[in-house]
Design a protein around this motif. Structure first.
Motif, PDB file in Angstrom:
ATOM      1  N   VAL A  89       0.849  -1.137   0.034  1.00 52.46           N
ATOM      2  CA  VAL A  89       0.010  -0.083  -0.220  1.00 52.46           C
ATOM      3  C   VAL A  89       0.951   1.294   0.044  1.00 52.46           C
ATOM      4  O   VAL A  89       0.612   2.181  -0.771  1.00 52.46           O
ATOM      5  N   ARG A  90       2.088   1.524   0.875  1.00 52.87           N
ATOM      6  CA  ARG A  90       2.818   2.516   0.931  1.00 52.87           C
ATOM      7  C   ARG A  90       3.545   2.630  -0.412  1.00 52.87           C
ATOM      8  O   ARG A  90       3.812   3.579  -0.975  1.00 52.87           O
ATOM      9  N   PHE A  91       3.961   1.455  -1.099  1.00 51.20           N
ATOM     10  CA  PHE A  91       4.425   1.634  -2.415  1.00 51.20           C
ATOM     11  C   PHE A  91       3.627   2.177  -3.455  1.00 51.20           C
ATOM     12  O   PHE A  91       4.055   3.070  -4.035  1.00 51.20           O
ATOM     13  N   TYR A  92       2.256   1.796  -3.423  1.00 46.37           N
ATOM     14  CA  TYR A  92       1.432   2.505  -4.261  1.00 46.37           C
ATOM     15  C   TYR A  92       1.175   4.222  -3.812  1.00 46.37           C
ATOM     16  O   TYR A  92       0.906   4.861  -4.756  1.00 46.37           O
ATOM     17  N   ALA A  93       1.088   4.348  -2.527  1.00 50.67           N
ATOM     18  CA  ALA A  93       0.866   5.658  -2.219  1.00 50.67           C
ATOM     19  C   ALA A  93       1.935   6.698  -2.683  1.00 50.67           C
ATOM     20  O   ALA A  93       1.780   7.978  -3.140  1.00 50.67           O
ATOM     21  N   LEU A 145      -2.379   9.278   1.052  1.00 53.55           N
ATOM     22  CA  LEU A 145      -3.128   8.373   2.042  1.00 53.55           C
ATOM     23  C   LEU A 145      -2.511   8.738   3.726  1.00 53.55           C
ATOM     24  O   LEU A 145      -1.456   8.942   3.551  1.00 53.55           O
ATOM     25  N   SER A 146      -3.321   8.846   4.341  1.00 53.15           N
ATOM     26  CA  SER A 146      -2.998   9.003   5.807  1.00 53.15           C
ATOM     27  C   SER A 146      -2.835   7.667   6.240  1.00 53.15           C
ATOM     28  O   SER A 146      -3.004   6.522   5.844  1.00 53.15           O
ATOM     29  N   GLU A 147      -2.303   7.625   7.605  1.00 48.39           N
ATOM     30  CA  GLU A 147      -2.008   6.633   8.059  1.00 48.39           C
ATOM     31  C   GLU A 147      -3.263   5.648   8.358  1.00 48.39           C
ATOM     32  O   GLU A 147      -3.408   4.468   8.346  1.00 48.39           O
ATOM     33  N   GLY A 148      -4.253   6.385   8.586  1.00 48.25           N
ATOM     34  CA  GLY A 148      -5.783   5.696   8.907  1.00 48.25           C
ATOM     35  C   GLY A 148      -6.061   5.016   7.344  1.00 48.25           C
ATOM     36  O   GLY A 148      -6.532   3.963   7.750  1.00 48.25           O
ATOM     37  N   ASP A 149      -5.888   5.769   6.626  1.00 46.66           N
ATOM     38  CA  ASP A 149      -6.275   5.167   5.165  1.00 46.66           C
ATOM     39  C   ASP A 149      -5.791   4.060   5.030  1.00 46.66           C
ATOM     40  O   ASP A 149      -5.935   2.979   4.277  1.00 46.66           O
ATOM     41  N   ILE A 150      -4.123   4.046   5.328  1.00 44.06           N
ATOM     42  CA  ILE A 150      -3.333   2.772   4.784  1.00 44.06           C
ATOM     43  C   ILE A 150      -3.984   1.573   5.566  1.00 44.06           C
ATOM     44  O   ILE A 150      -4.106   0.340   5.250  1.00 44.06           O
ATOM     45  N   ARG A 151      -4.404   1.861   7.245  1.00 43.62           N
ATOM     46  CA  ARG A 151      -4.700   0.911   7.871  1.00 43.62           C
ATOM     47  C   ARG A 151      -6.040   0.280   7.332  1.00 43.62           C
ATOM     48  O   ARG A 151      -6.518  -0.731   7.433  1.00 43.62           O
ATOM     49  N   ASP A 152      -6.794   1.174   6.658  1.00 43.69           N
ATOM     50  CA  ASP A 152      -8.329   0.838   6.281  1.00 43.69           C
ATOM     51  C   ASP A 152      -8.211  -0.216   5.140  1.00 43.69           C
ATOM     52  O   ASP A 152      -8.896  -0.849   4.932  1.00 43.69           O
TER      53      ASP A 152
END
Length: 338
Positions: free
Chosen positions: A290-294, A311-318
């Motif tokens: 997810v971080r790679f795509y972000a 993406l926020s950290e919350g977005d990544i977790r979601d």
């Protein structure tokens, strides 16, 4: 019934059909649950149970490798999400295979096979890893002879393919039928009962709130749906997503700038079980993916779908919660190999 009660019921129904911005009708239309009735079986006819059972036994039989130390299940292990948990697989001779072993879930609907899409026919593809020098390294002529020496296989192949009036002498065992049997089994590896599927079917408590928010991101801001669409979460196409790699990918099959370093979009069902990720297994976790795509990938790409995403950290977790909700590990009976 009072008007106030009617309004409350209507409001609750509206909240259920659109949770955190997610319209279930839209999710059903753009994603959905696979329907086994739509599997494009060869000649339009589902295989017999006997053929599927034969294919499953062959799938787990180490005789299919030159050194009899590997089966199809060695790289597509049911306990490891029908993959092997390695960045790059290991061949029968102890060598590293050039690419990550992809999972086999829902391949029955796939129109292209392998990371580079070099094949389209599952029956024919099923014997290619067996022959591959870097994988199982088995000559198919030798394999036919090896299997003809096993009484149980002589009987099974004869009962399915042979002339009832002829003896079960092993002549029914051919490389084409070997591939047909393995592919028949692989087409039954259908995942369609994840928490996400239950959510689409109307189970109100199937998805946790964070997974619902992740679905909203998947369809919206993160735009994962651009490539991971349909019931199997793949467009069956090829994209250069910005992985640093010298592998030409699709361009080795179909030359062109857009095909350079482009690879088949993998389906996302059971994705939480199939780490590591990408064609080279270079990304170890879903969070790292997810971080790679972000950040828009790690290498330049002509694919306009790949871009930085805020993406926020919350977005990544979601998003991780939603991807994890696509899990439906299949219980595959391990056969007694003769």
């Amino acid at each position: 019934m009072h008007l106030r009660h009617i309004l409350i019921i209507f409001t609750l129904a509206s909240c259920w059909s659109t949770v955190s911005g997610v319209d279930l009708a839209e999710a059903r239309k753009r994603l959905g649950t696979p329907d086994p009735a739509t599997i494009p079986w060869p000649d339009g006819v589902p295989p017999s149970q006997a053929l599927v059972d034969l294919g499953r036994t062959l799938f787990f039989d180490r005789r299919l490798s030159a050194k009899q130390n590997q089966s199809c299940a060695s790289c597509h292990n049911p306990e490891l999400g029908l993959s092997d948990g390695l960045a790059l697989g290991i061949g029968t001779n102890g060598n590293r295979v050039g690419r990550n072993a992809p999972h086999l879930y829902n391949l029955a609907w796939s129109t292209v096979l392998y990371w580079d899409g070099r094949m389209t026919n599952m029956d024919e593809q099923a014997t290619k890893p067996i022959q591959s020098k870097s994988q199982m390294a088995m000559d198919l002529g030798e394999l036919e002879a090896r299997l003809r020496g096993v009484a149980a296989y002589r009987t099974a192949f004869h009962s399915i393919f042979g002339d009832p009036a002829a003896p079960a002498d092993g002549s029914a065992i051919t490389r084409e039928r070997l591939g047909q049997a393995i592919a028949a089994f692989e087409r039954t590896l259908v995942s369609r009962d994840s928490a996400f599927d239950r959510h689409l079917a109307g189970a109100k408590d199937a998805l946790m709130p964070e997974a619902v928010r992740g679905l909203d991101l998947f369809l919206g801001k993160a735009n994962c749906i651009a490539c991971h669409s349909g019931p199997n979460f793949t467009d069956d196409s090829f994209h250069n997503i910005g992985v640093k790699s010298a592998d030409a990918g699709r361009a080795a099959i179909v030359p062109g700038a857009l095909a350079q370093n482009a690879f088949r979009t993998p389906g996302l069902r059971n994705i939480a079980l199939t780490a590591p990720y990408m064609h080279d297994g270079s990304i170890p976790t879903l969070e790292a993916v997810v971080r790679f795509y972000a950040r828009g990938g790690d290498a330049p790409t002509p694919d306009t779908l790949v871009r930085k995403i805020d993406l926020s950290e919350g977005d990544i977790r979601d998003l991780i919660a939603f991807l994890s909700a696509l899990s439906d590990p299949l219980r595959i009976p391990i056969p007694a190999v003769p």
